[in-house]
Enzyme design. Structure first.
Site, PDB file in Angstrom:
ATOM      1  N   GLU A  93      45.143  33.685  20.878  1.00  0.00           N
ATOM      2  CA  GLU A  93      44.492  34.524  20.162  1.00  0.00           C
ATOM      3  C   GLU A  93      45.055  36.106  20.519  1.00  0.00           C
ATOM      4  O   GLU A  93      45.576  36.246  21.653  1.00  0.00           O
ATOM      5  CB  GLU A  93      42.845  34.656  20.454  1.00  0.00           C
ATOM      6  CG  GLU A  93      42.288  33.166  20.153  1.00  0.00           C
ATOM      7  CD  GLU A  93      40.770  33.317  20.714  1.00  0.00           C
ATOM      8  OE1 GLU A  93      39.919  34.190  20.366  1.00  0.00           O
ATOM      9  OE2 GLU A  93      40.457  32.366  21.245  1.00  0.00           O
ATOM     10  N   LYS A 102      44.506  39.676  22.144  1.00  0.00           N
ATOM     11  CA  LYS A 102      43.635  40.241  23.172  1.00  0.00           C
ATOM     12  C   LYS A 102      42.983  41.471  22.827  1.00  0.00           C
ATOM     13  O   LYS A 102      43.606  42.526  22.690  1.00  0.00           O
ATOM     14  CB  LYS A 102      44.287  40.187  24.438  1.00  0.00           C
ATOM     15  CG  LYS A 102      43.276  40.455  25.499  1.00  0.00           C
ATOM     16  CD  LYS A 102      43.944  40.989  26.736  1.00  0.00           C
ATOM     17  CE  LYS A 102      43.011  41.255  27.929  1.00  0.00           C
ATOM     18  NZ  LYS A 102      41.935  42.470  27.254  1.00  0.00           N
ATOM     19  N   ARG A 143      29.655  41.901  29.886  1.00  0.00           N
ATOM     20  CA  ARG A 143      30.083  41.416  31.013  1.00  0.00           C
ATOM     21  C   ARG A 143      29.587  42.183  32.313  1.00  0.00           C
ATOM     22  O   ARG A 143      29.517  41.628  33.206  1.00  0.00           O
ATOM     23  CB  ARG A 143      31.669  41.556  30.933  1.00  0.00           C
ATOM     24  CG  ARG A 143      32.258  40.366  31.581  1.00  0.00           C
ATOM     25  CD  ARG A 143      33.721  40.546  31.753  1.00  0.00           C
ATOM     26  NE  ARG A 143      33.922  41.210  33.368  1.00  0.00           N
ATOM     27  CZ  ARG A 143      34.863  41.690  33.807  1.00  0.00           C
ATOM     28  NH1 ARG A 143      35.942  41.691  32.969  1.00  0.00           N
ATOM     29  NH2 ARG A 143      34.778  42.040  34.951  1.00  0.00           N
ATOM     30  N   GLU A 189      33.875  39.753  21.659  1.00  0.00           N
ATOM     31  CA  GLU A 189      34.168  41.331  21.944  1.00  0.00           C
ATOM     32  C   GLU A 189      33.423  41.741  20.814  1.00  0.00           C
ATOM     33  O   GLU A 189      33.693  41.691  19.811  1.00  0.00           O
ATOM     34  CB  GLU A 189      35.525  41.204  21.746  1.00  0.00           C
ATOM     35  CG  GLU A 189      36.257  42.444  22.539  1.00  0.00           C
ATOM     36  CD  GLU A 189      36.735  41.966  23.992  1.00  0.00           C
ATOM     37  OE1 GLU A 189      36.547  41.003  24.395  1.00  0.00           O
ATOM     38  OE2 GLU A 189      37.193  42.950  24.847  1.00  0.00           O
TER      39      GLU A 189
END
Lengths: 537, 343
Positions: A230, A232, A252, A280
């Site tokens: 994928e 990034k 995170r 994300e």
């Protein structure tokens, strides 16, 4: 104030997290709840008041000390912090030593009323405080009214210490503190009450983290068919959790960021109960992400203004499924998890699936990777098709980040400025230039970028010495330096810019190394840089 | 400017009438040396003149067979018709101000100086003069020293806390001056004291001069064994991160310097504690001294020269910058050659 000051010093004097935690824990155990309630607000980053203007503080300090503004500036520039500068230059308090005033009285009687006062009243109140507090207490008083007090302990450390003082699970404490904490004795004591908020539906899974791939994947990763690839993404790694009729977005850094992204909360509200998606958060424009800075604008404010909401649209780029119908999915393979993820995802413009990049060979992938910048990404993520979802950085070899190399340019340092904070006495912020002639060493050196990070402390010290010994002029906080030192500047992109004399602006510039092997005549040219501009998609 | 007795040159301050240099930074025939720090005492001069207590200190710094003449504080010498005398500067053992008199004019060159007395050297005495050349290492109002006794109490308390935590206490201090001052003032009954070789060398000189210092040993297998976890180590900052120091682990580190008055400096050094112990005059000390000399003109060197000159002029004084090879305004002289630059 005395106990709080002691806490500050204990935390400030160590770099060991365990000692910071222990100091905080002792504080929460010892301090009066009336004081600790305020301390917790400050420690978790709450502003007590809209800050008293620096300009006024400086003006009043000038009146009290008799020092001119230039001298205050000189002092400020040496110290790098106004709160500290003023604490140092003001005359001693009426009585030496700690004031003996408890923190809650300082906050409630001296600080909270400040914004309601006229300028003259404010001045009198501040001058009175200067006569009461000295040394560290005076410094902390300034910090408390400055609105940007960064205590030397991360929020997470504070929460862990508070959890330890209450003898409960840190994740539970984090949950209790999620949202808004209003400082009061009742709220503080409620936080400390024992017991486990069992089956806490708010708790995220530990994130699985990738390692950096520095070798050629063809050499070390085997068959490309064993890997799922994928792009990034360069955003905020987050888990979108839908459980018990509640939507939560955890970053995170173990911070709850749901409030900053109402459109993602709306997505979560539509997901079936018992779903946790890893992905994300990205600022998104049409078909590709916006710069990370755009996203930060959103994060930095508690209540998202409508304008910003519309200006910086955000999506959740989903790439893994950790919980489905209340069941932990992490032991399943990458392929299995993705298959379920695709079923779970709903139609929503704020929710996207991170698409797999298909390739026959590593060579083909390497070619595709060169397009990363055009896609607004940092390279590839490589995930083994049969890998479970691990914990943290354990399980090396299952997830890799394969990033594109940054651009570099060799520049000459022409100006220097003092750093801030830790580096306030050193010249650490540099302005760099390239030649504007046709060839290297021809024409003039035109500034193209400022950069600061990237040198070791030892190198900083050497460069700092060079700057002091080779200063050819001084203007404000800038020193003009003899153009002699060459540095390699790494950067992620280049844009046209009308604001810069050179006509270009570099993205994420930083010093990658000091080219002691190069003469200034060997630095790059503006033509070299503009060539990159043309290449940009 | 020609009327000054002492003027800057490319080799240092020079008195033409007497044909001698003060603290030259390159070898010259005749050097009057204020004190033995390496930025004031250069190697290779033909003849040195310094204070009597400073002779053995200076000898550690210059060539073995150097011709060093010591004079008692206050004793008048005649150098080519110029009257020269040395007066205590309170900076370290043997440190002196240089008084120069010729044709009715008196000029005093301070060298580095500290106003508060500390027990390891003769206390500073202001000297009346027409022109005073002062250092300005800490020439900003942010620098105001606390009472020595308070700082010493802090150091002792820190040492005791470390002992409780089973850590060695490591104080970084310049090998000449600062180290001896720390050793002289700490409560050595708390535990054993180990010093770096460069410190020990000057300890011997100080002891020979009658300065009271506790027993110190250099690092040996035996001394480390007794020191680890309970003792105090006094060592130059250049030993930070070296195998020499690591043998004392686990330890807590502290830096003793005037620069530690600024929080950012301490954090940048990466030490646990900063103790504000300076061998220089603070802002009030500089201003008081300038007033005490009764001078009509002030030359400012070595430090925050611009700021201090500008401030003095605003107070109606005649002040100018006296350039030096060494830019002050820095706490970066921490490695290699200039390890014992003081702060």
């Amino acid at each position: 104030m005395q106990r709080f000051t002691q806490l500050f010093l204990e935390v400030d004097r160590t770099t060991r997290t365990s000692e910071k935690t222990a100091a905080l824990r002792r504080y929460f155990e010892d301090a009066q709840p009336r004081d600790a309630a305020w301390a917790l607000a400050v420690l978790t980053g709450q502003k007590l008041i809209r800050r008293v203007s620096y300009k006024r503080l400086r003006q009043w300090a000038g009146e009290v000390t008799g020092f001119d503004d230039w001298l205050l500036s000189e002092c400020h520039s040496s110290v790098g912090d106004l709160s500290e500068t003023l604490a140092l230059i003001l005359p001693p308090a009426d009585a030496p030593g700690p004031s003996g005033e408890p923190l809650h009285r300082v906050v409630e009687e001296r600080i909270l009323p400040l914004p309601l006062m006229t300028e003259t009243q404010q001045r009198d109140a501040i001058r009175k405080a200067w006569k009461t507090f000295d040394g560290h207490e005076r410094f902390l008083f300034h910090k408390l009214i400055s609105g940007n007090f960064r205590f030397g302990a991360a929020r997470k450390v504070v929460i862990n210490a508070l959890a330890a003082a209450a003898d409960i699970d840190p994740a539970v404490m984090q949950h209790r503190l999620a949202g808004t904490y209003t400082p009061s004795v009742e709220n503080f004591e409620a936080l400390l009450r024992g017991g486990d908020d069992v089956e806490d539906p708010a708790r995220p899974y530990p994130f699985f983290l990738a390692h950096q791939l520095d070798d050629d994947p063809a050499d070390v990763l085997g068959d490309v068919a064993d890997w799922r690839v994928e792009w990034k993404w360069d955003g905020i790694r987050a888990q979108l959790i839908r459980r018990a009729g509640q939507t939560l977005l955890w970053s995170r850094g173990d911070e709850l960021i749901t409030d900053a992204f109402p459109e993602l909360r709306a997505v979560g509200d539509r997901l079936p109960d018992g779903t946790v998606i890893d992905g994300e958060v990205l600022a998104w424009d049409g078909d590709k992400p916006l710069l990370f800075g755009q996203l930060q604008k959103r994060l930095n404010r508690k209540r998202v203004e409508l304008m910003l909401f519309m200006d910086v649209p955000v999506v959740f780029m989903a790439y893994d499924l950790l919980e489905h119908a209340g069941d932990d999915q992490r032991a399943h393979s990458t392929d299995q998890r993705r298959e379920t993820l695709e079923q779970v995802l709903i139609e929503d413009e704020a929710l996207r699936l991170s698409q797999l990049v298909e390739a026959e060979s590593w060579e083909q992938l390497a070619d595709l990777r060169e397009e990363s910048r055009a896609h607004g990404v940092e390279g590839f993520m490589l995930k083994r098709a049969d890998a479970p979802y691990g914990t943290g950085r354990t399980g090396k070899g299952l997830w890799w980040k394969w990033k594109v190399d940054p651009y570099t340019v060799d520049c000459v340092m022409i100006y220097a400025q003092r750093g801030t904070g830790r580096r306030s006495t050193l010249y650490t912020d540099y302005t760099f230039a390239v030649w504007n002639g046709k060839q290297r060493g021809e024409g003039e050196l035109v500034p193209v970028t400022k950069a600061y990070s990237g040198l070791t402390d030892e190198e900083f010290a050497k460069v700092d010495k060079f700057i002091r010994d080779h200063s050819v002029g001084k203007k404000g906080s800038f020193r003009q330096v003899k153009p002699e030192l060459v540095f390699e500047i790494a950067f992620e992109g280049i844009n046209e810019s009308e604001r810069h004399k050179s006509g270009v602006a570099l993205r994420f510039p930083r010093v990658s190394r000091w080219r002691t092997d190069k003469q200034p005549e060997e630095a790059d040219t503006l033509v070299d840089l503009k060539r990159l501009l043309a290449k940009r998609v | 400017m020609g009327r000054n007795l002492v003027e800057p040159t490319d080799r240092g301050l020079y008195c033409a009438a007497g044909d001698f240099f003060i603290d030259p930074w390159r070898p010259v025939d005749r050097a009057v040396v204020t004190h033995a720090h390496s930025d004031h005492a250069t190697w290779g001069c033909d003849r040195y003149l310094c204070s009597e207590p400073g002779v053995e200190v200076l000898r550690q710094r210059v060539q073995n067979d150097a011709d060093i003449q010591g004079v008692a504080y206050g004793e008048l010498l005649d150098l080519n018709g110029v009257k020269v005398s040395l007066h205590p500067a309170g900076h370290l053992l043997g440190s002196a101000q240089v008084r120069v008199e010729h044709a009715g004019r008196v000029e005093v060159i301070s060298g580095d100086y500290k106003v508060q007395p500390d027990g390891t050297c003769d206390a500073f005495e202001p000297v009346k003069c027409h022109r005073f050349i002062t250092e300005s290492t800490f020439g900003l109002p942010i620098y105001r020293w606390r009472d020595d006794a308070e700082v010493t109490a802090d150091i002792n308390a820190w040492w005791r806390d470390n002992q409780e935590a089973g850590r060695t206490s490591v104080v970084f201090a310049y090998a000449l001056g600062k180290a001896q001052r720390i050793l002289h003032s700490v409560d050595a009954s708390l535990g054993p004291v180990v010093v770096h070789g460069s410190v020990q060398r000057f300890n011997d000189v100080y002891r020979a001069a009658g300065v009271a210092l506790p027993d110190t040993t250099t690092s040996t297998e035996e001394s480390r064994k007794t020191c680890k976890g309970v003792g105090l180590v006094v060592t130059p900052p250049s030993t930070l991160g070296t195998p020499w120091l690591r043998k004392f682990a686990p330890y807590s580190t502290a830096f003793a310097s005037g620069w530690m008055a600024i929080r950012g400096n301490r954090r940048r050094r990466g030490v646990d504690r900063g103790f504000v112990v300076s061998d220089h005059a603070d802002w009030p000390g500089l201003l008081q001294t300038i007033a005490d000399t009764g001078c009509e003109s002030v030359g400012v060197t070595h430090g925050y020269t611009q700021a201090l000159v500008r401030y003095l002029r605003q107070q109606g004084m005649d002040a100018d910058i006296v350039p030096t090879r060494y830019e002050g305004e820095s706490d970066t002289e921490q490695t290699g050659e200039t390890t014992d630059e003081s702060g």
